[in-house]
Design a protein around this motif. Structure first.
Motif, PDB file in Angstrom:
ATOM      1  N   ALA A 127      -1.723  -0.840  -4.930  1.00 24.24           N
ATOM      2  CA  ALA A 127      -1.459  -2.271  -4.944  1.00 24.24           C
ATOM      3  C   ALA A 127      -2.649  -3.037  -4.398  1.00 24.24           C
ATOM      4  N   ALA A 128      -3.222  -2.531  -3.300  1.00 23.98           N
ATOM      5  CA  ALA A 128      -4.358  -3.225  -2.697  1.00 23.98           C
ATOM      6  C   ALA A 128      -5.517  -3.297  -3.687  1.00 23.98           C
TER       7      ALA A 128
ATOM      8  N   VAL B 103       3.918   9.002  -1.767  1.00 21.89           N
ATOM      9  CA  VAL B 103       3.965   8.084  -2.919  1.00 21.89           C
ATOM     10  C   VAL B 103       3.844   6.650  -2.438  1.00 21.89           C
ATOM     11  N   MET B 104       4.504   6.360  -1.337  1.00 24.77           N
ATOM     12  CA  MET B 104       4.433   4.996  -0.815  1.00 24.77           C
ATOM     13  C   MET B 104       3.025   4.615  -0.407  1.00 24.77           C
ATOM     14  N   SER B 105       2.363   5.554   0.270  1.00 27.55           N
ATOM     15  CA  SER B 105       1.003   5.212   0.694  1.00 27.55           C
ATOM     16  C   SER B 105       0.091   5.056  -0.521  1.00 27.55           C
ATOM     17  N   VAL B 106       0.283   5.928  -1.522  1.00 25.49           N
ATOM     18  CA  VAL B 106      -0.528   5.780  -2.741  1.00 25.49           C
ATOM     19  C   VAL B 106      -0.203   4.439  -3.405  1.00 25.49           C
ATOM     20  N   ALA B 107       1.065   4.090  -3.435  1.00 28.03           N
ATOM     21  CA  ALA B 107       1.445   2.823  -4.043  1.00 28.03           C
ATOM     22  C   ALA B 107       0.817   1.660  -3.293  1.00 28.03           C
ATOM     23  N   ALA B 108       0.777   1.784  -1.973  1.00 31.60           N
ATOM     24  CA  ALA B 108       0.172   0.718  -1.181  1.00 31.60           C
ATOM     25  C   ALA B 108      -1.305   0.596  -1.508  1.00 31.60           C
ATOM     26  N   ALA B 109      -1.984   1.758  -1.533  1.00 33.34           N
ATOM     27  CA  ALA B 109      -3.412   1.743  -1.849  1.00 33.34           C
ATOM     28  C   ALA B 109      -3.623   1.168  -3.243  1.00 33.34           C
TER      29      ALA B 109
END
Lengths: 185, 97, 726
Positions: free
Chosen positions: B70-71, B62-68
Motif C-alpha cells: 500500500a505504501a 500478509v498484513m505487513s506485505v499489504a502494508a508495504a
C-alpha cells in the motif's frame, strides 16, 4: 442447553457477519466514489475482524482492525483526499456493460472451478465441523502467546525479512512520492 | 464453520477479482487487491483451526506485505498523478516496453 | 599410385635441370616487381595507368602508343618505364637461357632420356589415397613447349617495349605479360593434370586481363568477358575429365595416368569419355568449333598480346594437352576421330571467314583458328609429333604475322594520330602500298605468308605436309581407320578430313595473299596527308621480327620428312619419340602404316600445287587498285556479307544460348526464384512473419494494467481448469 444457545448464537453471528461482509464487498466494488468504496471496504474488514475473533484468532482480529482498517485504509483515504479524487469519474472508471458481464462470467467461472477443486481435493476438510477435530484452545497461553512462539522461533528469518521489506517500502515510498528536483527544471 | 469460512473467503476473493477486472481507478483497484488479500487471510485463519497457528503467522506476514504494498503503490499512484493528472489506468501505459 | 618416377638416380638430377624451377619463378618475380611498380604508379598519379585514374579515356585508348609524332606532342613516358623495360623482357630472357641450358643437357645426354625428369618441389594436396605434388615434368615435349614459350615470349616482350612505349599502363602490361608466362610455364611444366589446370586457368585469367587491357572501352572489356566465359565451358570438360581419371585411375599425374591408360580396354567407354571431355577443354582454350567465338574478339587486346597469347602459346595449350595425353587418346580412336573431324571442320570454317574480313587482325585471328584446327587434325589422327611440329612452326610464323601486323597498325595509328584522323587503323581498306614505306615488315610478312601457305622450303610447308601426310597414311591399317565414327567407317572419315585439310590449305593461301595484297601492294588508300607519316617501326620492334622471320623460314628443317634423308631428317620426331612414341605406335596399329615414296611425292606435289594455286588465284583475282577506303566502301551482299559476319555464328549463339540463358536468368532465376521466392517469400516472408508475430505480441503489451489483469485471469482459469478436469 446453554451450550446449544451459545452454538446457535455463534452460528447466527457467523452468518450475520459473513452476509454483511459479502454485501459490503459488493457495495464496495460498485461504488463510484472512491471514498464511499473505501468506507465499504473498511466495513468488510471490520466484519472479517469479527469473524477472526469467532474463529479463535483474537489477536489477528485485533491487528486486522488496527493495521487494515486503521492504518492501511486510512492511508488510502488520505491519498484519495490528497489527490482530490473524492468525486469519482463515473464515465471512465467503470468498464462498459460488456466488460462487466465478462468480468462477472470470469468471476463465476473462477468460483466454480475453486469449488470443483475444493470438493474433489479436500472433501474431509470441508466436511469437518467447528466442534469436531479442532484443537482445544490453550487458555493458559492467552491469545498472543501461541502466535508469538512460532513467529519468533520457526519464522524468525521470515519475520526479519519482513522488517527489511517494510524498511524498503518506507524508503521506496518516500523516494517515489517526493517531488523530484529534476521535475521542477 | 470451516466450510462456511472457506466459501466466504472464495466469494470475497471473487468479488475482489471482479472489481479488479471492472474498475479503472488505480486506487480502487488497489483496494480490490486488498479485499482479495483479506479473503485469503480468512482462509488462513479458518484453516489454522485445523492445522495450527502457522496460518495466523502467515496472516501477519500478509498484513505487513499489504502494508508495504500500500505504501509503495500509493506513492507510485501519487507520482503518476503528478505527471498525468489522472489515476485512470486507461491513461497509464507505462508498462509498455 | 606412383606419382612420379624416382627423382634420385635420374641422369638429369645432378645437372642444371635441378634448378628448372627457376624457369617459371623468374617471370613470377617479374610480375611481382612490375605489378608493384604499376601499383606505385597508380598511387602517384602522373601519366598514370587507367587503373589508377580512369579520367583520361583518350590516352587510355591510345592503342599502339603512338603519340610522339615528330616529338610534336610527346606524351611523358611512364616514370618507371625504364625499369619495367629492363625487368619485363629481362626475366624472360633469363628464363629462356635457362631453358636452353636444360635443353642442352638433354641433348648431350649419353643415352636417350626415356624417363621424364620429374622435379618434385612439395606435396600440394594430400587427400586420402590421392596425392598431388607441385612437380615439374621435364621431358622432350615440355622442353619444346618451354622453348617456344620463353623464346617467342622474349621476342614479343622486346617488341612490346617499342609497341607499348607510351601507353599509360606500361608496367601493368608487363606485369600481366610476365604473369602469363609464369602460368604458361606452369601449364607446360606441370607433372600432373591439376597443376596443368592451374596453369590452364592462370593463362585464361591473364588472357582475360590482357584482352581487356584497355578496359575503359566497353567493347574491350566485353571481349575479355566473352573469352573468360567461353573458356569456362571448356574448363568444365577438363574438370570432368580429371574427376573421371581420379575416380577410375586413382591418380592424376601424367606418368600414373599413362600407365593406367595402358591397361584399360582399347576404345572403351571410359577412356573415350575422358578423352572427349579433355577435348572439350581443348576446344575452349584452343578456339575450336563450337567454342571458337571468343578468339576473334580477343583481338581487342594489344597486338603483341594477340601474337603471344592468342596465336603462339596459350591457344596451343589444347594441342599440348592432347599430345600430353597421347596414350590416353590413342586408346580411344572414336575420340581421336572426333578431334580430327572437329579440327578439320574448324580449319575450313575459320578459313572461309578469314577470306572476307577487312580487319587485318581479324584475318589473322581466323587464320589462327584455322591453323589450330590443323594441329588438332595432327594430334587427332595420332600423329602427335606432327601436331606439335605444326604448333612450333605456327608459333614462329603466326607470331611474325601478328607482330608484323602490329608494326603496320603502329605505323597506321601514328599516321592517323598525326593528322587527327578518326579512321580505323586496322582496316585493310585503309592501307595499301605499304611495301615502299615499310620494306622490312613487307619482306618478313611475305616470308610468313609463304610459310603459312605451305610453300617450300618455308617452315609451314613441312609441318602442314606432315599432318596431311599422316592423315593420308592412316586411312588404311591404323586403329583409326578401323574404328567407326557415328556409324561412318574411320577410313572414310579420314579421307574427308584430308580433303577438308586441302581445302583449308587452299583458302589459307588465298586469304593470306589477299591480306598481303591489300596491305602492302597497290596504291595507298591511307589518305594523302597521312601517307607521308607512314614509316617503319623502330629497331626494337623490327629486331624481333627479323628473328622470327629467320625462324619461320628455316624452322621447318627441324623435322624434314624421312623421305629426303639427310641431317635434319625427322629430328623433332625422334626427339619427341620418348614422350609421344607410345601413343603414336598404338594408333598406328599392329600392321604399321607405310606409304610408298611415290605416294608421298604425290601428296607433297598436291600440297604444293594447292598452295601455289591459292596464291596465284588470289594474285590474279584480287585487284587492290579497285579497293576504296573503308569509309566509302559499298556494303557487301550475299555470301560475302555472310562471311564478313562470320556465318552469323555469334548471332546464332546469341539467339540459341545467350538470350535463352539471359531470359531464364532474368525471368525465372532472378524475378521468379531470386526476387520472388527467395527475396519475396523466404527473406521478406520470414520478416513479415516475425513482424506479424511481433505485432500481435506488441498489441498484447499494451502497457495497460487492466488488460494484463484480464490476461492473468485467463491464465489462472486455464491452469485451474487443467487441474480440475484432469
Amino acid at each position: 442447553m446453554g451450550n446449544v444457545f451459545v452454538s446457535l448464537l455463534y452460528g447466527f453471528n457467523f452468518y450475520l457477519f459473513g452476509l454483511i461482509a459479502i454485501a459490503s464487498a459488493l457495495l464496495f466494488v460498485t461504488r463510484k466514489s472512491p471514498v464511499a468504496a473505501a468506507l465499504w471496504l473498511v466495513n468488510v474488514m471490520f466484519c472479517l475482524a469479527a469473524l477472526y475473533v469467532m474463529l479463535d484468532a483474537q489477536f489477528i482480529g485485533a491487528i486486522q482492525v488496527l493495521v487494515y482498517a486503521g492504518a492501511i485504509m486510512v492511508v488510502f483515504l488520505f491519498v484519495v483526499m490528497l489527490l482530490n479524487l473524492g468525486r469519482g469519474d463515473a464515465d471512465s472508471d467503470m468498464r462498459g456493460s460488456v466488460g462487466r458481464i465478462a468480468a462477472g462470467a470470469v468471476g463465476l467461472a473462477l468460483l466454480a472451478e475453486v469449488m470443483v477443486l475444493a470438493r474433489s481435493r479436500f472433501p474431509e476438510e470441508l466436511t469437518l465441523r467447528a466442534a469436531q477435530g479442532l484443537a482445544p484452545v490453550d487458555v493458559t497461553a492467552g491469545v498472543i502467546g501461541p502466535i508469538a512462539g512460532p513467529l519468533f522461533n520457526e519464522y524468525l528469518l521470515a519475520f526479519e525479512l519482513t522488517s527489511i521489506l517494510l524498511l524498503t517500502a518506507i524508503v521506496g515510498a518516500v523516494l517515489i512520492g517526493k517531488k523530484r528536483v529534476t521535475d521542477a527544471r | 464453520m470451516l466450510a462456511e469460512s472457506l466459501a466466504l473467503s472464495a466469494l470475497l476473493f471473487t468479488i475482489g477479482v471482479i472489481g479488479v477486472l471492472t474498475r479503472r481507478n488505480a486506487i480502487i483497484l488497489f483496494m480490490c487487491v486488498e479485499l482479495m488479500l483479506n479473503a485469503v487471510n480468512l482462509s488462513f485463519v479458518a484453516l489454522s483451526k485445523l492445522h495450527g497457528v502457522g496460518g495466523q503467522v502467515f496472516v501477519i506476514f500478509v498484513m505487513s506485505v499489504a502494508a508495504a504494498e500500500a505504501a509503495v503503490g500509493l506513492a507510485i499512484i501519487i507520482a503518476i498523478f503528478r505527471h498525468r493528472q489522472s489515476v485512470n489506468l486507461e491513461d497509464i501505459n507505462l508498462l509498455k516496453g | 599410385m606412383q606419382t612420379a618416377p624416382l627423382v634420385t638416380g635420374h641422369p638429369m638430377s645432378d645437372t642444371i635441370a635441378r634448378f628448372a624451377w627457376l624457369i617459371p619463378l623468374l617471370p613470377l618475380v617479374g610480375f611481382a616487381l612490375n605489378g608493384l611498380l604499376s601499383l606505385h604508379a597508380a598511387a602517384h598519379p602522373g601519366p598514370a595507368d587507367p587503373s589508377g585514374s580512369d579520367d583520361d579515356h583518350d590516352v587510355a585508348h591510345a592503342a599502339p602508343a603512338a603519340h610522339d609524332h615528330d616529338d610534336a606532342h610527346q606524351v611523358a613516358r611512364h616514370p618507371s618505364a625504364g625499369l619495367v623495360s629492363l625487368i619485363g623482357p629481362g626475366v624472360l630472357a633469363l628464363s629462356f637461357a635457362m631453358t636452353l641450358a636444360v635443353l642442352y643437357q638433354f641433348g648431350i645426354a649419353d643415352q636417350a632420356m626415356h624417363e621424364p625428369y620429374v622435379l618434385t618441389l612439395f606435396q600440394w594436396m594430400p587427400a586420402g589415397k590421392l596425392s598431388i605434388d607441385v612437380a615439374f615434368q621435364i621431358d622432350q615435349l615440355s622442353l619444346v613447349m618451354m622453348s617456344i614459350v620463353t623464346g617467342i615470349g622474349t621476342l614479343i616482350h622486346i617488341f612490346s617495349v617499342g609497341y607499348m612505349r607510351d601507353d599509360p599502363g606500361y608496367p601493368r602490361y608487363f606485369a600481366y605479360l610476365n604473369l602469363f608466362i609464369f602460368f604458361m610455364l606452369l601449364l607446360v611444366m606441370g607433372a600432373n593434370y591439376p597443376l596443368m589446370f592451374v596453369g590452364w586457368e592462370g593463362v585464361g585469367l591473364c588472357s582475360y586481363l590482357l584482352i581487356g587491357f584497355w578496359f575503359s572501352d566497353k567493347s574491350n572489356a566485353d571481349a575479355g568477358k566473352k573469352a573468360f566465359i567461353v573458356n569456362r565451358i571448356g574448363d568444365f570438360g577438363f574438370l570432368v575429365a580429371m574427376f573421371l581419371m581420379f575416380a577410375n585411375f586413382g591418380t592424376l599425374s601424367f606418368a600414373g595416368v599413362e600407365s593406367a591408360a595402358a591397361i584399360v580396354p582399347m576404345g572403351g567407354a571410359l577412356v573415350t569419355a575422358i578423352c572427349l571431355f579433355l577435348f572439350l577443354g581443348a576446344t575452349g582454350k584452343s578456339a575450336q568449333i563450337p567454342l571458337f567465338v571468343w578468339l576473334p574478339d580477343a583481338m581487342a587486346g594489344p597486338t603483341p598480346v594477340s601474337a603471344l597469347i592468342h596465336a603462339a602459346t596459350m591457344v596451343t595449350a589444347g594441342v599440348y594437352l592432347i599430345a600430353r595425353s597421347a596414350v590416353l587418346f590413342s586408346m580411344a580412336p572414336v575420340a581421336q576421330l572426333t578431334v580430327a573431324v572437329v579440327g578439320a571442320l574448324t580449319a575450313v570454317f575459320a578459313a572461309t571467314i578469314g577470306l572476307k574480313q577487312w580487319d587485318i587482325k581479324k584475318v589473322l585471328a581466323y587464320s589462327t583458328v584455322s591453323q589450330l584446327g590443323y594441329m588438332f587434325v595432327g594430334v587427332g589422327v595420332g600423329a602427335y609429333s606432327a601436331g606439335v611440329f605444326h604448333l612450333m612452326t605456327h608459333a614462329f610464323f603466326k607470331a611474325l604475322l601478328f607482330l608484323g601486323s602490329g608494326s603496320v597498325i603502329y605505323a597506321m595509328h601514328k599516321a592517323y594520330h598525326a593528322t587527327h584522323s578518326p579512321e580505323d587503323a586496322q582496316d585493310m581498306r585503309n592501307m595499301g602500298g605499304l611495301r615502299k614505306r615499310m620494306p622490312v615488315t613487307f619482306v618478313l610478312m611475305w616470308i610468313a605468308t609463304f610459310s603459312i601457305a605451305g610453300i617450300p622450303p618455308f617452315s609451314g610447308f613441312f609441318s602442314k605436309d606432315e599432318i596431311l601426310g599422316a592423315v593420308f597414311a592412316r586411312t588404311h591399317g591404323s586403329t583409326l581407320a578401323e574404328a567407326q565414327w557415328l556409324g561412318i567407317p574411320g577410313s572414310l572419315v579420314l579421307y574427308g578430313v584430308y580433303v577438308l585439310g586441302l581445302a583449308a590449305a587452299l583458302m589459307t593461301a588465298i586469304y593470306m595473299t589477299r591480306l598481303m595484297l591489300y596491305t602492302f601492294h597497290g596504291p595507298s588508300r591511307t589518305g594523302e596527308k597521312e601517307a607521308t607519316h607512314l614509316k617503319e617501326a623502330p629497331w626494337i620492334m623490327t629486331g624481333p621480327l627479323v628473328v622470327l622471320g629467320v625462324l619461320s623460314a628455316v624452322g621447318g628443317f627441324a623435322n624434314v620428312p624421312a623421305l629426303y634423308g639427310g641431317m635434319g631428317s625427322q629430328l623433332l620426331h625422334s626427339w619427341l619419340e620418348p614422350v609421344l612414341g607410345r601413343g603414336t605406335e598404338i594408333s598406328l596399329g599392329t600392321e604399321g602404316v607405310h606409304l610408298s615414296h611415290a605416294t608421298e611425292y604425290l601428296l607433297i606435289g598436291v600440297a604444293i600445287a594447292i598452295a601455289v594455286i591459292g596464291i596465284v588465284f588470289a594474285w590474279l583475282r584480287l585487284k587492290p587498285d579497285a579497293l576504296v577506303p573503308a569509309k566509302s566502301a559499298p556494303v557487301e551482299e550475299g555470301l560475302e556479307r555472310t562471311l564478313l559476319h562470320k556465318w552469323y555464328v555469334d548471332e546464332a549463339y546469341a539467339r540459341t544460348v545467350v538470350q535463352p540463358t539471359l531470359g531464364i536468368s532474368r525471368t525465372l532465376l532472378w524475378k521468379g526464384i531470386d526476387a520472388g521466392i527467395i527475396d519475396g517469400l523466404l527473406v521478406n516472408g520470414s520478416a513479415l512473419l516475425v513482424r506479424t508475430v511481433g505485432w500481435v505480441g506488441s498489441q498484447l503489451q499494451s502497457g495497460r494494467v487492466g488488460t494484463y489483469a484480464w490476461v492473468l485471469l485467463m491464465g489462472v482459469l486455464s491452469v485451474l481448469s487443467a487441474f480440475s478436469f484432469r
